[in-house]
Design a protein around this motif. Structure first.
Motif, PDB file in Angstrom:
ATOM      1  N   GLU A 147      35.209  44.522  49.536  1.00 63.45           N
ATOM      2  CA  GLU A 147      34.051  43.863  48.920  1.00 63.45           C
ATOM      3  C   GLU A 147      34.182  43.848  47.404  1.00 63.45           C
ATOM      4  O   GLU A 147      33.856  42.847  46.743  1.00 63.45           O
ATOM      5  CB  GLU A 147      32.771  44.581  49.334  1.00 63.45           C
ATOM      6  N   GLU A 148      34.711  44.938  46.852  1.00 65.09           N
ATOM      7  CA  GLU A 148      34.899  45.010  45.399  1.00 65.09           C
ATOM      8  C   GLU A 148      35.936  43.991  44.927  1.00 65.09           C
ATOM      9  O   GLU A 148      35.706  43.246  43.961  1.00 65.09           O
ATOM     10  CB  GLU A 148      35.361  46.417  45.016  1.00 65.09           C
ATOM     11  N   LEU A 149      37.072  43.922  45.623  1.00 60.99           N
ATOM     12  CA  LEU A 149      38.117  42.987  45.218  1.00 60.99           C
ATOM     13  C   LEU A 149      37.674  41.539  45.390  1.00 60.99           C
ATOM     14  O   LEU A 149      38.003  40.675  44.578  1.00 60.99           O
ATOM     15  CB  LEU A 149      39.384  43.227  46.049  1.00 60.99           C
ATOM     16  N   SER A 150      36.898  41.258  46.470  1.00 65.03           N
ATOM     17  CA  SER A 150      36.461  39.874  46.678  1.00 65.03           C
ATOM     18  C   SER A 150      35.486  39.405  45.626  1.00 65.03           C
ATOM     19  O   SER A 150      35.297  38.207  45.453  1.00 65.03           O
ATOM     20  CB  SER A 150      35.780  39.669  48.016  1.00 65.03           C
ATOM     21  N   GLY A 151      34.833  40.347  44.934  1.00 64.14           N
ATOM     22  CA  GLY A 151      33.864  39.944  43.917  1.00 64.14           C
ATOM     23  C   GLY A 151      34.437  39.806  42.525  1.00 64.14           C
ATOM     24  O   GLY A 151      33.737  39.384  41.601  1.00 64.14           O
ATOM     25  N   ARG A 152      35.709  40.154  42.343  1.00 63.81           N
ATOM     26  CA  ARG A 152      36.312  40.074  41.010  1.00 63.81           C
ATOM     27  C   ARG A 152      36.698  38.634  40.664  1.00 63.81           C
ATOM     28  O   ARG A 152      37.107  37.864  41.532  1.00 63.81           O
ATOM     29  CB  ARG A 152      37.556  40.965  40.936  1.00 63.81           C
ATOM     30  N   ARG A 153      36.603  38.326  39.384  1.00 64.25           N
ATOM     31  CA  ARG A 153      36.959  36.975  38.935  1.00 64.25           C
ATOM     32  C   ARG A 153      38.466  36.777  38.898  1.00 64.25           C
ATOM     33  O   ARG A 153      38.958  35.678  39.141  1.00 64.25           O
ATOM     34  CB  ARG A 153      36.369  36.716  37.549  1.00 64.25           C
ATOM     35  N   SER A 154      39.182  37.804  38.543  1.00 64.43           N
ATOM     36  CA  SER A 154      40.643  37.683  38.469  1.00 64.43           C
ATOM     37  C   SER A 154      41.269  38.922  39.086  1.00 64.43           C
ATOM     38  O   SER A 154      40.705  40.017  39.037  1.00 64.43           O
ATOM     39  CB  SER A 154      41.115  37.524  37.016  1.00 64.43           C
TER      40      SER A 154
END
Length: 348
Positions: free
Chosen positions: A35-42
């Motif tokens: 969930e954390e990685l999917s929310g990052r812009r880059s």
């Protein structure tokens, strides 16, 4: 956490002993990270790979959760998480130089080397058949006259063959040739799974070459003909024969799958065929450039043919040096294991 989760996966897959709450607790950390990685812009390259790996794991987790006795809330959460990660992964796995380098130096040459017996056999068979056809046509001039009228033969000998390479600007001509040859190669692979269609496609191409070659030779224009064909034709025809060999191997994958189940055998060779399609597009771009810029150039015949021979030798060295080394390191031409679906153990 991962070792506990893996143990739970195995127990769930074989017996269904673990409840949903315990399973969710074991994998909560992975889901949170996804969930954390999917929310990052880059994302960095390593993070993009991690996102894909977690996505595949979570897809397996969702399947297991459903089999345990679905918890609607957890199923909705995991479905949402996978949808979000899928969208993010679509833009996360950017092509990097490392990926391109791996494809060009390992995956593609490994595929060519592993399938070498198929395409080399196809190449030799087609060369032999073409030579036999040309010799037979030269000894039977009546056949030539039944195929083309005197005016058509005269146009072919005096204008058509040589004029073909000067019909348009070199860059446009090279692009046109590349697109056409890539389409023929793709057809050879796609139709190869059926076997006979690719053999017919090959026959029509070599028959055309044999007929024109025999006519040009009979009318003392053989040197011109081969001087125009060989510079680009060596590499171009090799690429087409590679495509045909790969296609025929694809056919054999379901005819005789060996120790693998028929579906897995066909999937393996299908993915490898995809590798060859991408790689051959690059090879045909080189032959197209030679056909567009070298074949119709003012260079002497020996120089133009020499360039074609060098291109062919470079391709063979690429296969038998880089390809052999890549296979020795364990590469097969298949996609990276991280991109394949996870296999979940199931009860017999």
């Amino acid at each position: 956490m991962l070792s506990i989760g893996s143990s739970l996966d195995r127990r769930c897959a074989y017996s269904g002993e673990v409840d949903v709450d315990a399973y969710a607790e074991a994998h909560h950390g992975e889901w949170t990270r996804l969930e954390e990685l999917s929310g990052r812009r880059s994302l960095s390259g390593a993070e993009a790979d991690e996102l894909l790996d977690l996505y595949q794991r979570t897809a397996t987790h969702l399947s297991v959760v459903r089999s345990l006795g679905p918890d609607p809330t957890l199923v909705r959460y995991l479905s949402w998480l996978l949808a979000r990660a899928r969208t993010r992964a679509g833009g996360a796995r950017v092509t990097t130089w490392a990926t391109v380098r791996s494809f060009l130096l390992e995956r593609f040459p490994a595929a060519l080397y592993r399938l070498r017996r198929w395409w080399l056999g196809t190449l030799v068979a087609n060369v032999v058949v073409t030579a036999v056809m040309m010799l037979w046509l030269l000894e039977h001039p009546a056949v030539e006259q039944s195929l083309l009228g005197p005016r058509q033969i005269d146009e072919l000998v005096t204008n058509d063959v040589e004029g073909y390479y000067h019909e348009s600007a070199a860059s446009h001509f090279a692009t046109q040739v590349w697109v056409n040859n890539s389409w023929v190669a793709a057809l050879c692979i796609a139709l190869g799974v059926l076997g006979l269609p690719v053999l017919w496609l090959l026959f029509t191409n070599i028959a055309n070459l044999a007929v024109i070659g025999a006519i040009m030779t009979r009318h003392d224009r053989g040197t011109l003909f081969w001087g125009l064909i060989l510079p680009h034709g060596l590499l171009e025809l090799t690429a087409v024969f590679v495509a045909a060999g790969v296609g025929l191997r694809l056919c054999w994958a379901w005819v005789d799958p060996g120790p693998l189940p028929r579906g897995r055998s066909l999937a393996l060779e299908g993915r490898t065929a995809g590798t060859c399609v991408l790689g051959l597009a690059l090879v045909l771009a080189v032959s197209g450039a030679i056909e567009g810029f070298v074949t119709p150039s003012g260079l002497p015949t020996w120089a133009r043919v020499g360039i074609g021979v060098l291109a062919e030798v470079a391709f063979l060295l690429y296969v038998f040096v880089l390809g052999r080394a890549a296979v020795a390191r364990g590469h097969t031409g298949d996609v990276d294991a991280a991109l394949l679906d996870d296999r979940v153990a199931t009860a017999a």
